[in-house]
Design a protein around this motif. Structure first.
Motif, PDB file in Angstrom:
ATOM      1  N   THR A  91      80.524 -23.136  65.908  1.00  0.00           N
ATOM      2  CA  THR A  91      81.029 -23.651  67.192  1.00  0.00           C
ATOM      3  C   THR A  91      80.519 -22.819  68.367  1.00  0.00           C
ATOM      4  N   MET A  92      80.475 -21.504  68.193  1.00  0.00           N
ATOM      5  CA  MET A  92      79.993 -20.642  69.271  1.00  0.00           C
ATOM      6  C   MET A  92      78.488 -20.794  69.471  1.00  0.00           C
ATOM      7  N   ARG A  93      77.755 -20.930  68.382  1.00  0.00           N
ATOM      8  CA  ARG A  93      76.310 -21.125  68.480  1.00  0.00           C
ATOM      9  C   ARG A  93      75.988 -22.466  69.130  1.00  0.00           C
ATOM     10  N   GLY A  94      76.826 -23.467  68.825  1.00  0.00           N
ATOM     11  CA  GLY A  94      76.597 -24.805  69.352  1.00  0.00           C
ATOM     12  C   GLY A  94      76.642 -24.880  70.862  1.00  0.00           C
ATOM     13  N   VAL A  95      77.530 -24.113  71.472  1.00  0.00           N
ATOM     14  CA  VAL A  95      77.664 -24.164  72.931  1.00  0.00           C
ATOM     15  C   VAL A  95      77.023 -22.962  73.623  1.00  0.00           C
ATOM     16  N   GLY A  96      76.988 -21.825  72.921  1.00  0.00           N
ATOM     17  CA  GLY A  96      76.468 -20.598  73.530  1.00  0.00           C
ATOM     18  C   GLY A  96      74.977 -20.400  73.366  1.00  0.00           C
ATOM     19  N   GLY A  97      74.411 -21.035  72.321  1.00  0.00           N
ATOM     20  CA  GLY A  97      72.981 -20.894  72.089  1.00  0.00           C
ATOM     21  C   GLY A  97      72.603 -19.494  71.629  1.00  0.00           C
ATOM     22  N   GLY A  98      71.383 -19.090  71.952  1.00  0.00           N
ATOM     23  CA  GLY A  98      70.908 -17.769  71.550  1.00  0.00           C
ATOM     24  C   GLY A  98      69.570 -17.847  70.843  1.00  0.00           C
ATOM     25  N   TYR A  99      69.249 -16.812  70.122  1.00  0.00           N
ATOM     26  CA  TYR A  99      67.954 -16.694  69.449  1.00  0.00           C
ATOM     27  C   TYR A  99      67.749 -17.782  68.402  1.00  0.00           C
ATOM     28  N   HIS A 100      66.563 -18.368  68.415  1.00  0.00           N
ATOM     29  CA  HIS A 100      66.175 -19.350  67.406  1.00  0.00           C
ATOM     30  C   HIS A 100      64.858 -18.887  66.784  1.00  0.00           C
ATOM     31  N   PRO A 138      75.452 -19.698  78.541  1.00  0.00           N
ATOM     32  CA  PRO A 138      74.645 -20.077  77.376  1.00  0.00           C
ATOM     33  C   PRO A 138      73.209 -19.579  77.500  1.00  0.00           C
ATOM     34  N   VAL A 139      72.575 -19.358  76.350  1.00  0.00           N
ATOM     35  CA  VAL A 139      71.180 -18.930  76.322  1.00  0.00           C
ATOM     36  C   VAL A 139      70.363 -20.038  75.660  1.00  0.00           C
ATOM     37  N   ASP A 140      69.462 -20.657  76.424  1.00  0.00           N
ATOM     38  CA  ASP A 140      68.658 -21.750  75.874  1.00  0.00           C
ATOM     39  C   ASP A 140      67.384 -21.210  75.237  1.00  0.00           C
ATOM     40  N   ASN A 141      66.472 -22.086  74.856  1.00  0.00           N
ATOM     41  CA  ASN A 141      65.199 -21.655  74.281  1.00  0.00           C
ATOM     42  C   ASN A 141      64.093 -22.606  74.722  1.00  0.00           C
ATOM     43  N   GLU A 142      62.864 -22.214  74.496  1.00  0.00           N
ATOM     44  CA  GLU A 142      61.720 -22.984  74.986  1.00  0.00           C
ATOM     45  C   GLU A 142      61.618 -24.371  74.365  1.00  0.00           C
ATOM     46  N   ASN A 143      62.158 -24.542  73.167  1.00  0.00           N
ATOM     47  CA  ASN A 143      62.110 -25.858  72.513  1.00  0.00           C
ATOM     48  C   ASN A 143      63.174 -26.814  73.050  1.00  0.00           C
ATOM     49  N   LYS A 144      64.248 -26.248  73.616  1.00  0.00           N
ATOM     50  CA  LYS A 144      65.317 -27.078  74.147  1.00  0.00           C
ATOM     51  C   LYS A 144      65.919 -26.428  75.389  1.00  0.00           C
ATOM     52  N   PRO A 145      65.156 -26.394  76.496  1.00  0.00           N
ATOM     53  CA  PRO A 145      65.669 -25.782  77.725  1.00  0.00           C
ATOM     54  C   PRO A 145      66.806 -26.600  78.323  1.00  0.00           C
ATOM     55  N   LYS A 149      63.754 -12.918  74.064  1.00  0.00           N
ATOM     56  CA  LYS A 149      62.671 -13.822  73.687  1.00  0.00           C
ATOM     57  C   LYS A 149      62.308 -14.733  74.852  1.00  0.00           C
ATOM     58  N   ASN A 150      63.310 -15.157  75.612  1.00  0.00           N
ATOM     59  CA  ASN A 150      63.068 -16.028  76.769  1.00  0.00           C
ATOM     60  C   ASN A 150      62.276 -15.324  77.859  1.00  0.00           C
ATOM     61  N   LEU A 151      62.440 -14.004  77.961  1.00  0.00           N
ATOM     62  CA  LEU A 151      61.685 -13.248  78.956  1.00  0.00           C
ATOM     63  C   LEU A 151      60.182 -13.386  78.686  1.00  0.00           C
ATOM     64  N   LYS A 152      59.801 -13.307  77.402  1.00  0.00           N
ATOM     65  CA  LYS A 152      58.391 -13.462  77.031  1.00  0.00           C
ATOM     66  C   LYS A 152      57.921 -14.889  77.288  1.00  0.00           C
ATOM     67  N   TRP A 153      58.798 -15.851  76.937  1.00  0.00           N
ATOM     68  CA  TRP A 153      58.473 -17.272  77.123  1.00  0.00           C
ATOM     69  C   TRP A 153      58.244 -17.583  78.598  1.00  0.00           C
ATOM     70  N   LYS A 154      59.163 -17.122  79.474  1.00  0.00           N
ATOM     71  CA  LYS A 154      59.050 -17.407  80.897  1.00  0.00           C
ATOM     72  C   LYS A 154      57.888 -16.641  81.527  1.00  0.00           C
TER      73      LYS A 154
END
Length: 209
Positions: free
Chosen positions: A66-75, A125-132, A189-194
């Motif tokens: 539940t926390m991963r679902g809304v909070g996101g994080g490393y993938h 929340p922390v998003d990722n490059e595959n699902k911003p 990881k997002n820092l590198k992506w951005k």
């Protein structure tokens, strides 16, 4: 393997006219996530049964998902890496429950709850490059994360009050903490992506000039 199965399932439904061809990419992603999640859950169930940690495994799974679902994080970049990450996290959970004295687990639980709450409240929340996330989605997930996080922290605090239920507070504080750690890793990881995106934009502008 999971990607292959997701594509096969999608092809099957397209042939049966249940899915339109233009929706292929969306459904392949959905089946991909579904199969990956099912594999992770199956592994957790097997370990929980093998170690006789039925309730503990169930609580961990509910809180973590539940926390991963809304909070996101490393993938992770691959399903294998994702699977191994979950297994390492759950193995640590089982090891502590089996080897660490209950009194010490209580103090560990307090520390994990405090750190997990602060990090999650700040970073989620922390998003990722595959699902911003869009700005609207970010705000929506932020509110959901705070509500769910507050609920778990309240339940955990109540469990800590009574000696007979203190043991179960760790079942909540540990997954909360681990999700917060995944948020930190996701943010890094997002820092590198951005940064890569910024470099691409600069190069593109230079080429245009």
């Amino acid at each position: 393997m999971i990607n292959y199965l997701a594509k096969k399932i999608t092809n099957y439904y397209i042939k049966k006219n249940k899915i339109k061809e233009e929706e292929r990419e969306t459904y392949e992603y959905c089946f991909d996530v579904l199969l990956s999640t099912t594999l992770n859950l199956l592994a957790i169930v097997i370990i929980s049964v093998a170690t006789a940690l039925y309730i503990e495994g169930l609580i961990f799974t509910i809180v973590f998902m539940t926390m991963r679902g809304v909070g996101g994080g490393y993938h992770a970049n691959t399903h294998l890496s994702c699977f191994l990450t979950i297994m390492v996290i759950f193995a640590g959970y089982v090891t502590i429950l089996k080897l660490v004295p209950e009194q010490i687990i209580f103090y560990i639980s307090i520390a994990l709850l405090g750190v997990g709450f602060i990090l999650t409240a700040i970073m989620a929340p922390v998003d990722n490059e595959n699902k911003p996330l869009t700005i609207k989605e970010y705000k929506k997930n932020k509110i959901k994360t705070i509500i769910i996080l507050s609920f778990y922290v309240l339940v955990c605090a109540i469990l800590m009050i009574f000696k007979v239920t203190r043991y179960y507070s760790f079942n909540i504080s540990y997954p909360l903490f681990m999700v917060s750690m995944l948020m930190v890793l996701g943010w890094l990881k997002n820092l590198k992506w951005k940064k890569k995106d910024s470099i691409k934009i600069v190069k593109k502008n230079v080429d245009i000039e």
